[in-house]
Motif scaffolding. Structure first.
Motif, PDB file in Angstrom:
ATOM      1  N   SER A  96      89.685  38.392 -47.990  1.00  0.00           N
ATOM      2  CA  SER A  96      90.505  37.809 -46.930  1.00  0.00           C
ATOM      3  C   SER A  96      89.974  38.065 -45.532  1.00  0.00           C
ATOM      4  CB  SER A  96      91.947  38.333 -47.026  1.00  0.00           C
ATOM      5  OG  SER A  96      92.013  39.697 -46.644  1.00  0.00           O
ATOM      6  N   HIS A  97      88.854  38.815 -45.398  1.00  0.00           N
ATOM      7  CA  HIS A  97      88.337  39.107 -44.058  1.00  0.00           C
ATOM      8  C   HIS A  97      86.899  39.609 -44.185  1.00  0.00           C
ATOM      9  CE1 HIS A  97      89.353  40.405 -39.775  1.00  0.00           C
ATOM     10  NE2 HIS A  97      88.124  40.913 -39.960  1.00  0.00           N
ATOM     11  N   THR A  98      85.958  38.785 -43.772  1.00  0.00           N
ATOM     12  CA  THR A  98      84.553  39.188 -43.832  1.00  0.00           C
ATOM     13  C   THR A  98      83.786  38.599 -42.666  1.00  0.00           C
ATOM     14  OG1 THR A  98      82.664  39.455 -45.330  1.00  0.00           O
ATOM     15  CG2 THR A  98      83.688  37.268 -45.250  1.00  0.00           C
ATOM     16  N   HIS A  99      82.598  39.163 -42.416  1.00  0.00           N
ATOM     17  CA  HIS A  99      81.727  38.710 -41.327  1.00  0.00           C
ATOM     18  C   HIS A  99      80.343  38.408 -41.912  1.00  0.00           C
ATOM     19  CE1 HIS A  99      84.718  40.020 -38.352  1.00  0.00           C
ATOM     20  NE2 HIS A  99      84.841  41.129 -39.075  1.00  0.00           N
ATOM     21  N   LEU A 100      80.196  37.240 -42.497  1.00  0.00           N
ATOM     22  CA  LEU A 100      78.928  36.872 -43.133  1.00  0.00           C
ATOM     23  C   LEU A 100      77.777  36.838 -42.136  1.00  0.00           C
ATOM     24  CD1 LEU A 100      80.180  33.941 -45.400  1.00  0.00           C
ATOM     25  CD2 LEU A 100      79.721  36.301 -46.101  1.00  0.00           C
TER      26      LEU A 100
ATOM     27  N   ALA B 196      97.686  38.294 -58.212  1.00  0.00           N
ATOM     28  CA  ALA B 196      98.574  38.430 -57.058  1.00  0.00           C
ATOM     29  C   ALA B 196      97.797  38.362 -55.752  1.00  0.00           C
ATOM     30  CB  ALA B 196      99.344  39.747 -57.149  1.00  0.00           C
ATOM     31  N   LEU B 197      96.672  39.053 -55.675  1.00  0.00           N
ATOM     32  CA  LEU B 197      95.872  39.053 -54.448  1.00  0.00           C
ATOM     33  C   LEU B 197      95.384  37.651 -54.102  1.00  0.00           C
ATOM     34  CD1 LEU B 197      93.740  42.262 -55.115  1.00  0.00           C
ATOM     35  CD2 LEU B 197      95.520  42.020 -53.371  1.00  0.00           C
TER      36      LEU B 197
ATOM     37  N   GLN C  78      85.980  33.758 -43.389  1.00  0.00           N
ATOM     38  CA  GLN C  78      84.999  34.150 -42.386  1.00  0.00           C
ATOM     39  C   GLN C  78      85.687  34.245 -41.027  1.00  0.00           C
ATOM     40  OE1 GLN C  78      81.941  35.205 -42.208  1.00  0.00           O
ATOM     41  NE2 GLN C  78      81.698  35.021 -39.991  1.00  0.00           N
ATOM     42  N   VAL C  79      85.608  35.422 -40.410  1.00  0.00           N
ATOM     43  CA  VAL C  79      86.426  35.742 -39.245  1.00  0.00           C
ATOM     44  C   VAL C  79      85.618  35.702 -37.957  1.00  0.00           C
ATOM     45  CG1 VAL C  79      87.830  37.558 -38.192  1.00  0.00           C
ATOM     46  CG2 VAL C  79      88.010  37.100 -40.649  1.00  0.00           C
ATOM     47  N   GLY C  80      86.168  35.030 -36.962  1.00  0.00           N
ATOM     48  CA  GLY C  80      85.542  34.977 -35.646  1.00  0.00           C
ATOM     49  C   GLY C  80      85.955  36.136 -34.767  1.00  0.00           C
ATOM     50  N   CYS C  81      85.018  36.596 -33.927  1.00  0.00           N
ATOM     51  CA  CYS C  81      85.271  37.712 -33.005  1.00  0.00           C
ATOM     52  C   CYS C  81      85.055  37.333 -31.545  1.00  0.00           C
ATOM     53  CB  CYS C  81      84.360  38.890 -33.339  1.00  0.00           C
ATOM     54  SG  CYS C  81      84.698  39.643 -34.931  1.00  0.00           S
TER      55      CYS C  81
ATOM     56  N   VAL D 195      93.420  41.872 -50.031  1.00  0.00           N
ATOM     57  CA  VAL D 195      92.252  42.747 -50.078  1.00  0.00           C
ATOM     58  C   VAL D 195      91.141  42.120 -49.266  1.00  0.00           C
ATOM     59  CG1 VAL D 195      91.234  41.744 -52.178  1.00  0.00           C
ATOM     60  CG2 VAL D 195      90.774  44.143 -51.589  1.00  0.00           C
ATOM     61  N   GLU D 196      90.305  42.946 -48.678  1.00  0.00           N
ATOM     62  CA  GLU D 196      89.210  42.458 -47.830  1.00  0.00           C
ATOM     63  C   GLU D 196      88.052  43.445 -47.863  1.00  0.00           C
ATOM     64  OE1 GLU D 196      89.432  43.679 -43.444  1.00  0.00           O
ATOM     65  OE2 GLU D 196      91.534  43.205 -43.911  1.00  0.00           O
TER      66      GLU D 196
END
Length: 300
Positions: free
Chosen positions: A30-34, A288-289, A58-61, A245-246
């Motif tokens: 649910s949260h990664t920075h490829l 569930a996740l 894929q999360v932007g910063c 989960v991340e």
């Protein structure tokens, strides 16, 4: 000169951990920075799929990484994008480079709230895209930014909350050493319908508050660390339909490879540890996740 033992340790820390046994059912990271992991998106997806990690958020910063996240989500159906300015990006935009500022006495480098608003404006443009499923990571980080950056962080957080509500997207929160202010600002602004606390770091009491509000708590590698009993207790009191989960890769690699490069394919270590903590069947937890991730980000 470094000893051969030190060199061997350094090489080990730089070596990607081995591929774990696949999970019995698909899950989502649910949260990664490829963009920080040294592989192409295609390589990361293939490696993740080999262990049944089938979906990546894929999360932007900042503006650049947010644009990159949208590009990857457009190219790969398994990738979904979030866009935002990280809490520590806001003070950099408003105050300029703090070292440079300190070196020029009272003369502040170019920046200011106009620079922050311009960046948030670009995030808003990206938020309208269908590939974007969340606004984040936003929030507050009092660990890396000192008191001089608090006002900028809080202003940015409030603006991102407004974007999440405007575009009907999940709000992905980065909360480090700022629990009370994060919860307070959510109350003051009115939280969006869907809120995720990324890499949850609060205690069980805070987890109960979040659960009552209907927020989702995402657990990462630290939940596997030996000393983090309080975090495992927070996991135990969180309703199963509010747990994610991340990886937060390349950071926060789970035991037994803490300190080495993290990646989505390593989620099975965290999921198996979570199943043990919760005393639930591993397949049940995976289902569930995955369902929770799809619900909170409205994935088809």
């Amino acid at each position: 000169m470094a000893s051969s033992k030190s060199k061997d340790k350094s090489r080990t820390q730089d070596t990607p951990p081995p591929v774990p046994e696949p999970l019995p059912a698909p899950v989502a990271d649910s949260h990664t920075h490829l963009d920080m992991q040294g592989r192409t998106a295609e390589e990361s997806l293939k490696l993740a799929a080999s262990v049944n990690v089938a979906t990546l958020v894929q999360v932007g910063c900042d503006v650049r990484s947010s644009e990159w996240a949208v590009q990857q989500a457009s190219a790969f159906p398994e990738i979904h994008a979030t866009v935002a300015l990280h809490p520590n990006e806001a003070p950099r935009l408003v105050l300029g480079d703090m070292d440079e500022w300190a070196g020029h006495g009272a003369r502040r480098p170019a920046g200011g709230e106009a620079a922050l608003e311009a960046a948030i404006g670009r995030v808003a443009e990206l938020a309208a895209r269908p590939e974007v499923v969340g606004i984040g990571e936003t929030g507050l980080d009092y660990f890396r930014t000192g008191p001089e950056g608090v006002a900028a962080q809080q202003l940015s957080f409030r603006r991102h909350i407004a974007l999440a509500k405007e575009f009907g997207k999940a709000l992905v929160i980065h909360d480090r050493d700022a629990h009370e202010d994060v919860l307070r600002i959510l109350r003051e602004e009115g939280a969006p319908d869907r809120v995720v606390f990324h890499c949850y770091s609060g205690d069980a009491a805070m987890a109960r508050v979040c659960a009552e509000a209907g927020y989702y708590l995402s657990f990462a590698g630290p939940v596997t660390f030996k000393a983090n009993d309080a975090l495992r207790e927070a996991l135990r009191v969180t309703p199963l339909d509010r747990v994610l989960v991340e990886t937060d890769a390349p950071f926060l690699t789970p035991v037994p490879f803490r300190g080495r490069p993290n990646a989505p394919y390593l989620i099975p270590y965290t999921v198996r540890s979570m199943a043990e903590t919760l005393a639930v069947d591993l397949r049940e937890l995976c289902v569930a996740l995955d369902a929770n991730t799809r619900r909170v980000f409205e994935l088809v």
